[in-house]
Write a protein that holds these residues in place. Structure first.
Motif, mmCIF file in Angstrom:
data_model
loop_
_atom_site.group_PDB
_atom_site.id
_atom_site.type_symbol
_atom_site.label_atom_id
_atom_site.label_comp_id
_atom_site.label_asym_id
_atom_site.label_seq_id
_atom_site.Cartn_x
_atom_site.Cartn_y
_atom_site.Cartn_z
ATOM 1 N N GLN A 117 0.833 -1.199 0.000
ATOM 2 C CA GLN A 117 0.000 0.000 0.000
ATOM 3 C C GLN A 117 0.867 1.249 0.000
ATOM 4 O O GLN A 117 2.032 1.219 0.421
ATOM 5 N N LEU A 119 0.242 5.523 0.881
ATOM 6 C CA LEU A 119 -0.650 6.609 1.279
ATOM 7 C C LEU A 119 0.099 7.932 1.270
ATOM 8 O O LEU A 119 1.307 7.987 1.515
ATOM 9 N N LEU A 135 -2.988 12.274 8.196
ATOM 10 C CA LEU A 135 -3.306 11.211 7.252
ATOM 11 C C LEU A 135 -4.813 10.929 7.260
ATOM 12 O O LEU A 135 -5.305 10.158 8.080
ATOM 13 N N PHE A 137 -7.880 9.033 5.518
ATOM 14 C CA PHE A 137 -7.980 7.873 4.637
ATOM 15 C C PHE A 137 -9.388 7.293 4.662
ATOM 16 O O PHE A 137 -10.164 7.504 5.593
ATOM 17 N N ASP A 139 -11.414 3.407 3.377
ATOM 18 C CA ASP A 139 -11.100 2.023 3.056
ATOM 19 C C ASP A 139 -12.389 1.270 2.786
ATOM 20 O O ASP A 139 -13.465 1.881 2.698
ATOM 21 N N GLY A 150 -14.628 8.753 5.721
ATOM 22 C CA GLY A 150 -13.252 8.395 6.046
ATOM 23 C C GLY A 150 -12.898 8.683 7.498
ATOM 24 O O GLY A 150 -13.709 9.194 8.277
ATOM 25 N N PRO A 186 -10.800 12.630 2.460
ATOM 26 C CA PRO A 186 -9.533 12.008 2.044
ATOM 27 C C PRO A 186 -9.302 12.120 0.544
ATOM 28 O O PRO A 186 -10.230 11.907 -0.250
ATOM 29 N N ASN A 190 -5.522 8.312 -1.006
ATOM 30 C CA ASN A 190 -5.653 7.688 0.313
ATOM 31 C C ASN A 190 -6.929 6.860 0.470
ATOM 32 O O ASN A 190 -7.422 6.693 1.585
ATOM 33 N N LEU A 192 -8.027 3.291 0.332
ATOM 34 C CA LEU A 192 -7.515 1.924 0.324
ATOM 35 C C LEU A 192 -8.556 0.953 -0.215
ATOM 36 O O LEU A 192 -9.762 1.108 0.039
#
Length: 205
Positions: A117, A119, A135, A137, A139, A150, A186, A190, A192
């Motif tokens: 991965q 980021l 950060l 993110f 997912d 996020g 995000p 970022n 995922l």
């Protein structure tokens, strides 16, 4: 000869212990879990009691705990930092339609759940300490088990070219609790494509 072998064995043991200490921060599993629980308790108390909490007075009365995944050390990873040659400013859309500016600092590359991965690490344009990063993110749990907009991590560089990312400390943005707040969304870098079943789950009143 035996003394030499013992010496080499001792040196090897010291190197191994040093490596483990560097990777784990010198914490036992119990100590690590205690530190995560302590951070979660601080977050809970802020949301429950602080005047700057996004929770309304009505929400605070019924708010009795954070809704989190069980602590799982596999979601604490060591990432290699790959600095961007051109540290451009990035305008991140906010949930209210406005934009907020961050510096695109570097990529964090790591392996998790058997996948590689990468980021994007961001830095506030007003950040004084250049080892601190933001950060945001999303997912595969976003919009289901976790907030659809996020989650966030506050990170600090702890190696020359490396940083620890602990998804067990992932927390919800203010807008997950109260839509009157505006939160950064995000960036596409970022998002995922795997589930991160760690950190804070969806807020439920």
């Amino acid at each position: 000869m035996k003394q030499k072998q013992l010496l080499l064995s001792g040196v090897g043991l010291v190197v191994l212990v040093t490596f483990i200490y560097m990777f784990t921060g010198g914490e036992s599993t119990a100590g690590y879990q205690e530190s995560v629980l302590s951070e979660r308790e601080k977050q809970f108390k802020f949301l429950k009691f602080n005047d700057e909490s996004p929770l309304t007075a009505v929400q605070k009365r019924s708010f009795d705990s954070l809704n989190c995944f069980p602590i799982d050390e596999k979601f604490r990873v060591r990432a290699r930092m790959v600095p961007l040659q051109n540290k451009e400013l990035l305008e991140i859309p906010m949930t209210d339609g406005s934009k907020e500016r961050y510096l695109k600092h570097s990529y964090a590359e790591f392996e998790i759940a058997g996948t590689s991965q990468r980021l994007l690490l961001l830095q506030s344009i007003n950040e004084v300490d250049k080892k601190n990063f933001f950060l945001p993110f999303a997912d595969e749990t976003s919009g289901g088990l976790t907030y659809g907009g996020g989650r966030y991590l506050n990170l600090r560089q702890d190696g020359l070219n490396s940083i620890t990312i602990d998804f067990n400390l992932a927390y919800n943005p203010y807008c997950a609790y109260n839509p009157d707040f505006a939160c950064p969304i995000p960036p596409k870098e970022n998002v995922l494509t795997i589930p991160i079943e760690a950190g804070e789950k969806n807020y439920k009143e």
